[in-house]
Scaffold this active site. Sequence first.
Site, PDB file in Angstrom:
ATOM      1  CB  VAL A 683      -0.931   0.014   1.224  1.00  0.00           C
ATOM      2  CG1 VAL A 683      -1.815   1.271   1.202  1.00  0.00           C
ATOM      3  CG2 VAL A 683      -1.810  -1.231   1.250  1.00  0.00           C
ATOM      4  CG  ASP A 809      -9.612 -10.277   7.496  1.00  0.00           C
ATOM      5  OD1 ASP A 809      -9.518 -10.810   8.621  1.00  0.00           O
ATOM      6  OD2 ASP A 809      -8.630  -9.889   6.849  1.00  0.00           O
TER       7      ASP A 809
END
Length: 960
Positions: A683, A809
């Site tokens: 990221v 999640d």
Amino acid sequence: MFAGDISRQCLSPVILFSLFSLFLAGSPLPDEFQMLMTFKSSVKTSNGDDVFGSWTEANSSCNFTGILCNSNGFVSEINLAGGNLGGTIRFDSLCGLQSLEKLSLGSNSFHGRISEDLKKCSNLKYLDLGGNFFSGEMPEFSNLIKLTYLNLNASGISGTFPWKSLGNLTSLGLLSLGDNLFEKSPFPVEVLKLEKLYWLYLTNCSIAGKIPLGIGNLTQLEHLELSDNLLTGEIPGDIGKLQKLRLLEIYDNYLIGKIPKGLGNLTNLVYLDVSTNQLEGDISELRFLTNLASLQLFQNQFSGGIPNEFGDFKSLVEFSLYANNFTGPVPQKLGSSVGLQYIDVSDNSLSGPIPPDMCRNNNMTELAMLNNSFTGSIPETYANCSAMVRFLVNRNSLSGRVPSGLWGLPNMEIIDLSMNQFEGPVASDIAHAKSLAQLFLTDNKLSGELPSGISEASSLVSIKLSSNQFSGKLPDSIGNLKKLGSLKLDGNNFSGSIPESLSSCISLSEVSIAGNSLSGKIPTSLGSLPTLNSLNLSSNRLSGEIPPSLSSLKLSLLDLSNNNFFGPVPDSLSIPAFIDGLKGNPGLCSETLENFRPCSPVGTDSSRVRTIILCLLAGIMVLLVSLACIFFLKLKQNKLEEKPLKTNSWDLKQYHVINFNENEIIEGIRSENVIGKGGSGNVYKVVLKCGKELAVKHIWTSNPGEPGNGRSSSVMLKRSWRSPEYDAEVATLSSIRHVNVVKLYCSITSEDSSLLVYEFLPNGSLWDKLHSCQKSPMSWEVRYEIALGAARGLEYLHHGCDRPVIHRDVKSSNILIDKEWKPRIADFGLAKIVQRGAGNWTNVIAGTLGYMAPEYAYTCKVTEKSDVYSFGVVLMELVTGKKPNESEFGESKDIVNWVCANKRTTKEDMVELVDSTIPKHYKHDAMKVLGIATLCTVKVPYSRPSMRMVVQMLEEAVPQ
């Protein structure tokens, strides 16, 4: 000499011992004083001298607080239970007190191991060490043969328990070992030798296997608790021999079979709880238990009818048998003696009328009879149930008018009458319902005007009146409902205009007034509602232009279809996601939406203008492509952290209005911009030329042209090679617009990688703020707002989308925090969109250890309740400040086990679970949220609340 000889002869051993005893009667042995002072030196107290103020050399030991001596002046009892004491216990000193018979140190905060020196306390008859924070295993204690009372409940001990030590303790009357993290073991047969037991508490201590047949030999038992273990098999028949039993609790196990014959012999039984097992058959054997005050049979597979004899029970006040297969009526005399405090018979196949006298004496707080086949009307007697908090009769076949007084009961928090056949109006009495938070009346035949007094029910959070026959105008005073979050009035006959005051309902997130006869314009002021996320005004007679102010709303759903709107669609609403919600308004126009007429006049000049514009755009596109080619050639010369981005083709898809192109994004994919790493890629933080910050998730996908994959690159390049994580994340986020869900601006894909461009959230994740080196102090108000915001985001995913989205999640590292400390649900790489009419099965175990729901261990069925469990773990992190997995919880234990192991302690001890950085005056509020967390993390998915209910409970737990 002679006189001395006589003196020595007179002072015989007996006389010497007597004189010595007389001396001791006035003053205990100096050694005992020193032993007590040694014990004191290792103890810490939080209330100064209140406990040990008298423990000084100026006092005799027998005058110490908590000390009792026998007639010979020896210390016989130490009672310091609940004294706010901590530190460690010097058993070597205490067990040197040879006459010590009672040692009561329970409900304190002692820690450390219980040492082997305990076995030296051989004269002990009473030992209470429960409710502490010891660690390690319990030492062997078989020589404490005089014990009649042993309490180690919730003491913190763990590991292998020395069950064999119990075999010698045949004088025991009370044995309490529950709520400890023992290693799994069979039912301890040594207990069956303790025939003097009147109290046996072995709840939540990892006992597995069958309950042995010899349990019936403990005929003195009055109190038997074996709940929350791993027990299997049937309830042994000889349990019917325990005729002195007043309490029998064996809930939350894996027991099967029927209620054994002979259980009806337990006529002294007052409390019976066999809930959350797999028991079956009828319950006719229980009709003889006439002294029952509490009967809990819920979540089993019982069938048949409810015995009529229950209606004659004189003491029954708690009655719960929801989630079974019961049929037939509820005894009409039920509760007619003293009245019930609560009844829950939901989720069965019961029929017939509601018994009229269950609220006798006005003690009933909850009536839950939902999802059955009850008929008839609500008896008038319930209009006087002033203590009633929850009245749930939805999904039945009830009819008639609702008693007027029921609407205005002062303590009522939720009324759910939906999916019945009720008629008549909502009475004006509703003005008195000052505690009412939820009013659910959908799918009935209710009619008349909505009383203006409803605006005086100031606690209302949710109003759902859909699919009825209400008419007239909406009350102008509705704006007084400042807490109102959901207003659903669709499918009625309301007329008149939308009240301007609706914009004063500052908590509104959902408004649906579709399918009515509303007229006039949309109030411009609706655009000022700060949290409005869903607006459905379709199929009315509304007119005028769409107010540009609606552009300021963060809408995930906008439906204005089938009205009489005209004029231009505001630019920010002219997106494909809203196109269906604008249809059926012939007067609307748009320059960008397909199948809408253009707003500019059609003519030669305008056509020329459009032609010129199109040519300019084409030229610009050619220029951009040329620049892109030059850029890609240059990009090949750079070395990125992972591997070079292939540059021969990029496909940009935007999901929000953007003011940048792919070049600016690709330029920022450099190693120095990495802010996070994941299993599928990195990221990056990308800063645009305009200064705007973005987060870009770079996902490398399979390269079909690489050697060794067994396929031809020339063939396979024609196919789309994108990762499952990428497809899931894009499919989920591209259609979602919610203030608490991270915003996906666009996706940029090539043959071998994908870029997902998100809003950048400068405060990182909740995990960072709670557990990492970036940890920072957070007030309880901030933690609460994060909990509530994240819950609202998940609620939208589960209930607000056309098709529910299961995140799979949910964890604190996937809850991101913006600059104003507002949360966003992020990372949908494992998300699953629930298909209508399809099962929710998966062959992938998805999630993160510590957050995964226990059903993953025995089923592949994924439901929204799995997300609820994970969110409960997040709530526990927020309250306790601890990670989901800590060594202090014990081997193979997590935060859920730790919290549940402490939930049966005193309220004061439970407060100690709250993060020490949270101020004392907010700990009560934090405990409310911890209570919600425990509901979210129960083992049985069915028992967990929905995210919608979690949001409602959190809204009710607002810090005071």
